[in-house]
Design an enzyme around this catalytic site. Structure first.
Site, PDB file in Angstrom:
ATOM      1  N   GLU A 194       4.749 -27.771  16.064  1.00 30.47           N
ATOM      2  CA  GLU A 194       4.105 -27.325  14.829  1.00 30.47           C
ATOM      3  C   GLU A 194       2.749 -26.685  15.047  1.00 30.47           C
ATOM      4  OE1 GLU A 194       3.732 -30.512  11.953  1.00 30.47           O
ATOM      5  OE2 GLU A 194       2.326 -29.401  10.733  1.00 30.47           O
ATOM      6  N   TYR A 224       0.813  -1.220   0.000  1.00 27.29           N
ATOM      7  CA  TYR A 224       0.000   0.000   0.000  1.00 27.29           C
ATOM      8  C   TYR A 224       0.846   1.270   0.000  1.00 27.29           C
ATOM      9  CZ  TYR A 224      -4.282  -2.628   0.429  1.00 27.29           C
ATOM     10  OH  TYR A 224      -5.332  -3.464   0.177  1.00 27.29           O
TER      11      TYR A 224
END
Ligand SMILES: Nc1ncnc2c1ncn2[C@@H]1O[C@H](COP(=O)(O)OP(=O)(O)OP(=O)(O)O)[C@@H](O)[C@H]1O
Ligand SMILES: [Mg+2]
Lengths: 368, 612
Positions: A202, A109
């Site tokens: 994980e 942006y």
């Protein structure tokens, strides 16, 4: 209270900052000079094409070979991306000077204020990787961070270096949900810890379980949730915990080929980041869930999918999977064609994993 | 056309065309108004072309009662600066069908000798008003005729004929006819516009019924040379034509009447004194070389009859039986038929048979056709299975058919002589197209002359792209013998060829602004109908069109890629203008400078393409 050690560290951090700024300035000055001399400026960008990614046995990670592509402002088809790259360098320079951080999406942006259009975020992400390659520094070094956050919990004191928080300290076991690993944490100084090991896991669900079961205290550990494939900031932090605090790192994943590779990336990086060093923990150890554990612990399984099997075959040709448990487990996965998740241990009670499995694996890790 | 010919025998041509006016383009008020305009304008242009006059044609259409809704009566007037028509020919030219001066083998817009008459006929049928023709051939005296057509008799009825002093040469026709300008208007405007494109040497003005004026001045100052009349080519011939040509080439046995005898006496210098038979023969022998053919024939007859002038006056020749060497005659004195033998060795015998049996085949061929010399004629005779000196007069019907068939089939004739054609020429065509379409790119080609079934033709084509041309192309402008073809587009050979072209191959994409002009010139355009609107797909013509279009398309493709490159260069220049200042700005801050680098000279530099 500033110890000598931390002064050292601070200096090191400043040096790193200065290195980036100097590198950016060098490139800027070269481009400036070319323009002033009536020459079309160009930049050499190490090639990230597959043919230029090689495995370095000594470094134990993938690195880029010697070939580089010239990006020239003279070539009309490269002019746009050349300008984008220059803008990013300019933007990174401001970020670094002002000690501000920004996300990949921010970058996309921010460009619009400078009449630099990126077609989409993936185009701006690519330019960021280009700049990483030019500087051979990860984007975090020039203050650009990914959105994904993983988290950390355990007895670790840190001291912030980001503007507004400089000197503030924090103990990372104060909040039971853990702490998000973001720019302020990756740039913070690691002051001290009572932990003797880092456990990277994980899955968020298991991370919470580990905190609840006080794995940090029981096993003198710092627990890190990688949230699947570990983001670079997390890998940076893992490396720092290993290098600066001298802590061993173990990795616990689902019992499938993807889990195995998550561990491998922490240990020796990914091909995607072959242009970067300092993101790997070569001594990290994958302790499970192994294919051989499935049988051994009589875990409930699910069949492997087509893509699981294909992934196994792909990895078989990766030089890092040619020996040791990496090769052995991969072969077994392919043989049994079944997989098991970390949660599978719940069949034997919710704390089975922390009570039985983890201690065994920690013991094993010492001999690996 | 053969069915038309058959019908001629039963009804008058006018009547026939009255019944078949659809064929000629007079099917309804819209189409008829358009066709009438065409017929008169084309006659004017033809007349001027023929005499090498830069045409100045004025067309006007006025409603008799503008308030009435269409269809309604209009007055159509076409005035030109051409050669005009001689007084005595005016009623015939405009009052009978199949009267025309353009049947000979040369290129003209008119072909059938009925265009003007059909328009007049149509006007007369729908409004019952006469046609007004004003014609001046010398620019001093002008004939003014008011004519009606007698449809049953194919004859003009002169209502009024006056003369008047004028200062300009030319012809003007004015008819009153039922028309629908609301519907036909756009086609007529198109017609005038397109005609002026293919006749850039003409000035054409059109005053339309709504008070609008369309004026196209001539834009080229040279006229294509007028086409010449030539003999037919063997490949374009049929049995009927051969018969007609034979009649023209053959001498009939002269009728031996008083006038004939007078002539023979005069030529022999015996106008006053009477000589005996032998005396006459001696005299004739001496003067033989100076005698005309009919006189020689009379002398030859006398030699066998052994008669002097007095006796000759009392008989009538009935038959010359060449195979049996007998001469039959009717003796008025005895009132009976008599005969004498002819001596085949006598030179008079040869004179007679030569006359009766006509020319030899080889003479007939070399004299009657283009592109046939004596040796080709002999070769042909062999091919067709005739003796080269076969007399034309001795041909049986079957032999004539064989001759005609062989003429079509024999392949060693040189191709037809195109000198009778009058293509517009590349330069005027290109000038016209540039002026009309104001394109960015224009290319033209005139293909070499070719022929189909004995008729020579030439294809001219042009292509124009960009500029002021509207998108949605290719816009195809079809012409034949300088006539724009606007109706019945779907079935035309030109469109077939254009539609078969894969324009993508020539870098022409999307809704391209481009125009194709095609012009076919021929002594006979193979129109599908008498209305002269679309050209049948003769293989030879199609081939020439294809080759012409291919040539132009390749030129267009070359232009398009150049144009593409120019566009790219411009785009590139814009890119540099946009990005270099940004690079300068960023590098200034990165390098920690305050003043921007002097990058301006990079913008001026010719940028070399680096397409890696
Ligand atoms: N404006 C004119 N000036 C001089 N002669 C003319 C003019 N208009 C017509 N004629 C003569 O009148 C003849 C008859 O014209 P008409 O239009 O009926 O037949 P055409 O033009 O020969 O053939 P088509 O039927 O194809 O038009 C022409 O052949 C020409 O000799
Ligand atoms: Mg005519």
């Amino acid at each position: 209270m500033t110890t000598n050690k931390s002064k050292d560290r601070k200096q090191k951090a400043n040096e790193k900052q200065q290195n980036i700024i100097d590198a950016l300035k060098d490139h800027g000055a070269k481009v400036y000079g070319d323009l002033d001399n009536g020459q079309f400026p160009k930049l050499s960008i190490p090639s990230r094409s597959v043919s230029n990614i090689v495995y370095d046995k000594k470094l134990r990670q993938y690195i880029l070979g010697n070939s580089a592509a010239l990006r020239s402002s003279r070539n009309s088809s490269q002019l746009r991306s050349f300008t984008q790259l220059m803008w990013l360098a300019f933007f990174a320079n401001r970020l670094t000077h002002e000690k501000k951080s920004s996300t990949l999406r921010d970058v996309y942006y921010s460009s619009q204020a400078f009449e630099i259009e990126f077609e989409d975020q993936s185009e701006s992400d690519n330019i960021i990787v280009d700049l990483e390659a030019v500087l051979s520094k990860p984007r975090e070094d020039f203050h650009i961070f990914p959105e994904e956050r993983s988290s950390i919990f355990g007895d670790l004191n840190i001291e912030y270096t980001i503007p507004g928080y400089e000197g503030k300290t924090m103990n990372l076991s104060n909040h039971p949900d853990g702490y998000a690993i973001g720019p302020s944490l990756t740039t913070a100084e690691l002051v001290d810890t009572s932990a003797e090991i880092v456990i990277a896991i994980e899955k968020g669900g298991l991370f919470t379980r580990f905190v609840e079961e006080q794995v940090d205290k029981k096993f003198k550990s710092i627990i890190i949730n990688t949230g699947g494939q570990a983001p670079r900031s997390t890998r940076t932090l893992l490396k720092r915990l290993h290098d600066e605090m001298g802590l061993p790192v173990i990795v616990l994943t689902d019992g499938d080929v993807y889990g195995e590779h998550i561990a491998m990336v922490i240990k020796s990086g990914s091909a995607n980041a072959a242009h970067l060093r300092d993101l790997t923990v070569p001594d990290a150890k994958w302790v499970g869930v192994w294919a051989t554990d499935i049988e051994k612990f009589k875990l409930p399984t699910i069949p492997m999918t087509e893509s699981d099997i294909k992934r196994c075959h792909d990895l078989q040709s990766d030089p890092r999977y040619q020996e040791g448990i990496w090769k052995k487990e991969l072969d077994v996965f392919l043989k049994i064609k079944r997989k098991a998740e970390l949660e599978a241990f719940s069949k034997y009670g919710l704390t089975n994993i922390t009570d039985k499995y983890l201690p065994q694996k920690l013991e094993l890790a010492k001999s690996m | 056309m053969s069915s038309i010919k058959e019908k001629f025998n039963q009804i008058s041509p006018s009547e026939f065309f009255y019944r078949n006016r659809d064929l000629a383009g007079f099917s309804n008020p819209t189409r008829s108004l358009y066709t009438a305009v065409r017929e008169f304008v084309e006659n004017s242009l033809d007349a001027c072309d023929q005499k090498g006059i830069f045409p100045d044609v004025h067309l006007s259409i006025k409603a008799i009662d503008p308030e009435k809704p269409d269809p309604k009566p209009y007055i159509l007037t076409v005035k030109d600066n051409g050669p005009g028509i001689e007084t005595k020919h005016v009623p015939l030219a405009f009052g009978t069908v199949l009267y025309g001066s353009k049947f000979g083998l040369k290129q003209a817009r008119g072909m059938f000798g009925l265009g003007a008459t059909m328009a007049i006929l149509y006007g007369q049928i729908t409004t019952n008003k006469p046609v007004l023709v004003k014609s001046s051939t010398d620019g001093k005296i002008q004939d003014e005729f008011e004519l009606l057509l007698d449809i049953q008799k194919n004859k003009p009825v002169i209502l009024k004929h006056t003369t008047k002093e004028v200062t300009k040469r030319g012809l003007s026709v004015s008819i009153c006819l039922e028309g629908d300008y609301a519907k036909a208007g756009s086609k007529i405007k198109d017609y005038v516009y397109e005609t002026s494109l293919i006749t850039p040497y003409a000035t054409i003005t059109f005053d339309d019924p709504k008070g609008e004026k369309f004026h196209y001045s001539k834009i080229v100052n040279e006229m294509p040379p007028p086409p010449t009349i030539i003999r037919p080519h063997a490949h374009g011939i049929d049995v009927e034509t051969i018969r007609r040509m034979m009649v023209e080439s053959q001498f009939e046995i002269p009728t031996i009447d008083d006038a004939m005898v007078e002539k023979v006496r005069k030529d022999l210098g015996l106008a006053k004194n009477n000589l005996s038979f032998t005396g006459i023969m001696d005299k004739a022998k001496k003067r033989w070389k100076t005698l005309s053919r009919p006189v020689r024939v009379v002398i030859s007859l006398m030699s066998f009859l052994k008669m002097d002038f007095d006796k000759l006056n009392k008989i009538r020749i009935d038959d010359i039986d060449v195979p049996n060497k007998k001469l039959y005659y009717w003796d008025f004195g005895d009132s009976q038929s008599k005969s004498v033998d002819m001596d085949p060795e006598s030179s008079y015998y040869k004179q007679l048979t030569g006359t009766v049996q006509g020319e030899t085949l080889t003479t007939f061929l070399t004299k009657g056709f283009q592109r046939i010399g004596p040796s080709t004629a002999v070769k042909f005779a062999e091919f067709a299975g005739f003796k080269p000196d076969k007399r034309m007069g001795t041909m049986t019907n079957e032999e004539l058919v064989r001759l005609s068939d062989s003429l079509q089939k024999f392949e060693d004739f040189l191709s037809p002589d195109p000198s009778c054609l009058a293509p517009l020429g590349e330069e005027p065509l290109e000038k016209g197209m540039k002026k009309f379409f104001k394109p960015d790119f224009c290319a033209v080609i005139q293909r070499p002359a070719s022929a189909y079934s004995g008729f020579p033709f030439i294809v001219e084509m042009g292509i124009a792209y960009g500029g002021e041309i509207r998108p949605g192309g290719p816009h195809v402008y079809r012409y034949a013998n300088r006539i724009p073809l606007l109706y019945d587009e779907g079935s035309d050979v030109v469109l077939k060829v254009v539609n078969d072209t894969d324009w993508g191959r020539y870098k022409v994409k999307g809704e391209p602004p481009f125009v194709i002009v095609s012009h076919i010139c021929s002594t006979r355009i193979p129109y599908k109908t008498v209305g002269k609107e679309n050209v049948a797909d003769r293989q030879e013509i199609e081939r020439e069109l294809r080759l012409g279009l291919q040539f132009l398309s390749r030129k267009l493709a070359a232009y398009m890629s150049k144009r593409g490159q120019a566009d790219m260069a411009k785009k590139r220049a814009n890119l540099y203008a946009k990005y270099l200042p940004l690079i300068a700005q960023f590098s200034t801050e990165l390098a920690g400078k305050t003043k921007e680098p002097n990058y301006k000279k990079l913008l001026e530099e010719e940028i070399i393409v680096d397409d890696k």
